[in-house]
Design an enzyme around this catalytic site. Sequence first.
Site, PDB file in Angstrom:
ATOM      1  N   CYS A  83       0.837  -1.208   0.000  1.00  0.00           N
ATOM      2  CA  CYS A  83       0.000   0.000   0.000  1.00  0.00           C
ATOM      3  C   CYS A  83       0.872   1.258   0.000  1.00  0.00           C
ATOM      4  CB  CYS A  83      -0.986  -0.040   1.175  1.00  0.00           C
ATOM      5  SG  CYS A  83      -2.318   1.155   0.941  1.00  0.00           S
ATOM      6  N   HIS A 171      -3.670  -4.972   0.474  1.00  0.00           N
ATOM      7  CA  HIS A 171      -3.138  -5.486   1.751  1.00  0.00           C
ATOM      8  C   HIS A 171      -3.156  -7.015   1.767  1.00  0.00           C
ATOM      9  CE1 HIS A 171      -2.726  -1.765   4.078  1.00  0.00           C
ATOM     10  NE2 HIS A 171      -3.678  -1.324   3.280  1.00  0.00           N
ATOM     11  N   GLU A 173      -1.877  -8.883   3.932  1.00  0.00           N
ATOM     12  CA  GLU A 173      -1.862  -9.409   5.303  1.00  0.00           C
ATOM     13  C   GLU A 173      -3.250  -9.614   5.880  1.00  0.00           C
ATOM     14  OE1 GLU A 173      -1.108  -6.449   4.276  1.00  0.00           O
ATOM     15  OE2 GLU A 173      -1.543  -4.851   5.719  1.00  0.00           O
ATOM     16  N   SER A 225       0.287 -13.264  38.193  1.00  0.00           N
ATOM     17  CA  SER A 225      -1.033 -12.647  38.293  1.00  0.00           C
ATOM     18  C   SER A 225      -2.147 -13.650  38.075  1.00  0.00           C
ATOM     19  CB  SER A 225      -1.151 -11.555  37.229  1.00  0.00           C
ATOM     20  OG  SER A 225      -1.194 -12.169  35.952  1.00  0.00           O
ATOM     21  N   GLY A 226      -1.786 -14.873  37.664  1.00  0.00           N
ATOM     22  CA  GLY A 226      -2.820 -15.822  37.275  1.00  0.00           C
ATOM     23  C   GLY A 226      -3.082 -15.739  35.781  1.00  0.00           C
ATOM     24  N   GLY A 227      -2.538 -14.715  35.126  1.00  0.00           N
ATOM     25  CA  GLY A 227      -2.738 -14.542  33.682  1.00  0.00           C
ATOM     26  C   GLY A 227      -1.728 -15.346  32.874  1.00  0.00           C
ATOM     27  N   VAL A 228      -1.962 -15.364  31.571  1.00  0.00           N
ATOM     28  CA  VAL A 228      -1.154 -16.199  30.679  1.00  0.00           C
ATOM     29  C   VAL A 228       0.314 -15.745  30.640  1.00  0.00           C
ATOM     30  CG1 VAL A 228      -0.934 -17.010  28.297  1.00  0.00           C
ATOM     31  CG2 VAL A 228      -3.186 -16.547  29.235  1.00  0.00           C
ATOM     32  N   ASP A 229       0.532 -14.431  30.481  1.00  0.00           N
ATOM     33  CA  ASP A 229       1.900 -13.964  30.249  1.00  0.00           C
ATOM     34  C   ASP A 229       2.826 -14.249  31.433  1.00  0.00           C
ATOM     35  OD1 ASP A 229       0.713 -13.042  27.964  1.00  0.00           O
ATOM     36  OD2 ASP A 229       0.621 -10.950  28.613  1.00  0.00           O
ATOM     37  N   SER A 230       2.377 -13.881  32.628  1.00  0.00           N
ATOM     38  CA  SER A 230       3.280 -14.085  33.763  1.00  0.00           C
ATOM     39  C   SER A 230       3.479 -15.575  34.011  1.00  0.00           C
ATOM     40  CB  SER A 230       2.756 -13.368  35.015  1.00  0.00           C
ATOM     41  OG  SER A 230       1.537 -13.900  35.442  1.00  0.00           O
TER      42      SER A 230
END
Length: 538
Positions: A83, A171, A173, A225-230
């Site tokens: 583009c 585009h 993508e 934290s209980g979250g995915v990342d940590s």
Amino acid sequence: MERIIILDFGSQVTQVIGRRVRELNVYCEIYPFNKFPFTEDGKIPSDIKGLILSGSPFSVRDNNAPKVDLSLFIGKFPILGICYGAQYIAHTMGGCVEASQTREYGRAELTITEGKEIIFDSVPQCSQVWMSHGDTITALPKGAKLIASTPTVQNAAYKIEGNGIYALQFHPEVFHSTYGGVMLRNFIIEVCGCKGDWTTESFIETTVSDLKQKLGEEHVILGLSGGVDSTVAAVLLNKAIGKRLHCIFVDNGLLRKNEFEDVLEQYKGMGLNVVGVKAADRFLEALAGISDPEGKRKAIGRTFIEVFDTEAQKITNAKWLAQGTIYPDVIESSSVKGPSATIKSHHNVGGLPEKMNLKIVEPLRALFKDEVRRTGRALGIKRELISRHPFPGPGLGIRVLGEVTAEKLRILKEADHIFISQLRKYRTNLPPASNGFAENEDGDSDREAQISLYDAVWQAGTILLPVKSVGVMGDERTYEYTIALRAVVSNDGMTADWVHLPYDFLAAVSNQIINNVKGVNRVCYDISSKPPATIEWE
Ligand code: XMP
């Protein structure tokens, strides 16, 4: 190691280009257009195999349009302009770009010209592409060859012979460009010659060995934290340094019902060296008398830092603080447009590293969210933990609208527990949300298999409204609170759509909440999209 560099001229979908490249098992990095990663002595790093120039909200004809000196790169590796990128190449290399009468937006049919190019390998002669541009390339740059057109855009794709430059006006993508993924693959694998060996397994192997080397015998602190990342960051670090990783999991009293205990047990079961700190009362105290959302976020963030810091002081030999920062956070903080206006201050524990005077280690810095999940699965983390809905750092503190009290939290936790449990139970034919992981990961080939509503929803929760209304229960008049249910689909939380939850499901949840949660006599379903609403109510 091989990598592709994407220079970002400010398009909304630059990150999507990054994800598409990564899907080909090729590592890529996104940089602002004026921050190409030259080596310290100004050379081009030898591991770069190709360059992609993104789209942009600017016109190449604007005085303040983002510019880059292409002569630094031409001939060093193949270049793909998308583009604005395609227009920029034309504009700076002897072609012509002009304003078109109408802004072209939407689907278009691309026809490949005679003598097929490598970038169109396995792409049919005619296919659908997605256009979004105001300007048009009216004359191709010097040495260029037209390779595809649409009925309204003559110069929809071109190639400059001899130096590996390809340019696409559309585009590739985005999902609506049916063969866009194939074109990107052809560019990355065939034109740039990438091997495509950057897999989850290779990421884990190199990250663990890098962490071992970087951290040596030193100790590291990490907030779970209980979250995915940590969680994924902790498991990677645990693999590298074992018990020298000290995890701290704070119960702020704003987590879901039973969540602190359940998740702490799971962490221990995974062999993590973790302490749970019960601090619900301190958070409630800090929140007393505050009803402004940003004020609540600040109070929660400040209290978290105090509690975490007190606990961390006990680990006297720690030299490092690990964080679960992921790639979108990194790109966002170095974005072309500068940090976007703060609508809600999400990064509520921002002050932590400065205060603690520790070195920072961020093992997930290079990964997109879906890659973090895949890494988590490959590390053997239970599906339950990996496919969880996102949950805000300030937790239920921003879902009790207005001032937070122990009683309101009790009501909200009960109602939320009913809603989430029912979402997990109810089976549906809806497609999985991007965090749903319902993609037959257990080798089940039955693609029609139903999934839970929980997996079809990207994020869900309940909100306690600060109003009471009249109801009747038995022969009694009641005057109680209202619970709002929220369930959305989204890709990244930037935009979201409410989910068309089945009526029988909503009816069951409403009945169960009103009959079982003392203090509630009314349930509503939030049918607003983001924008203009947000996902959280505060
Ligand atoms: P909004 O409400 O802005 O939410 O549409 C988008 C996503 O961000 C989450 N969110 C937060 N996460 N701290 C966080 O860690 C916060 O203060 C916060 N506020 C919103 C929200 O749950 C959704 O996933």
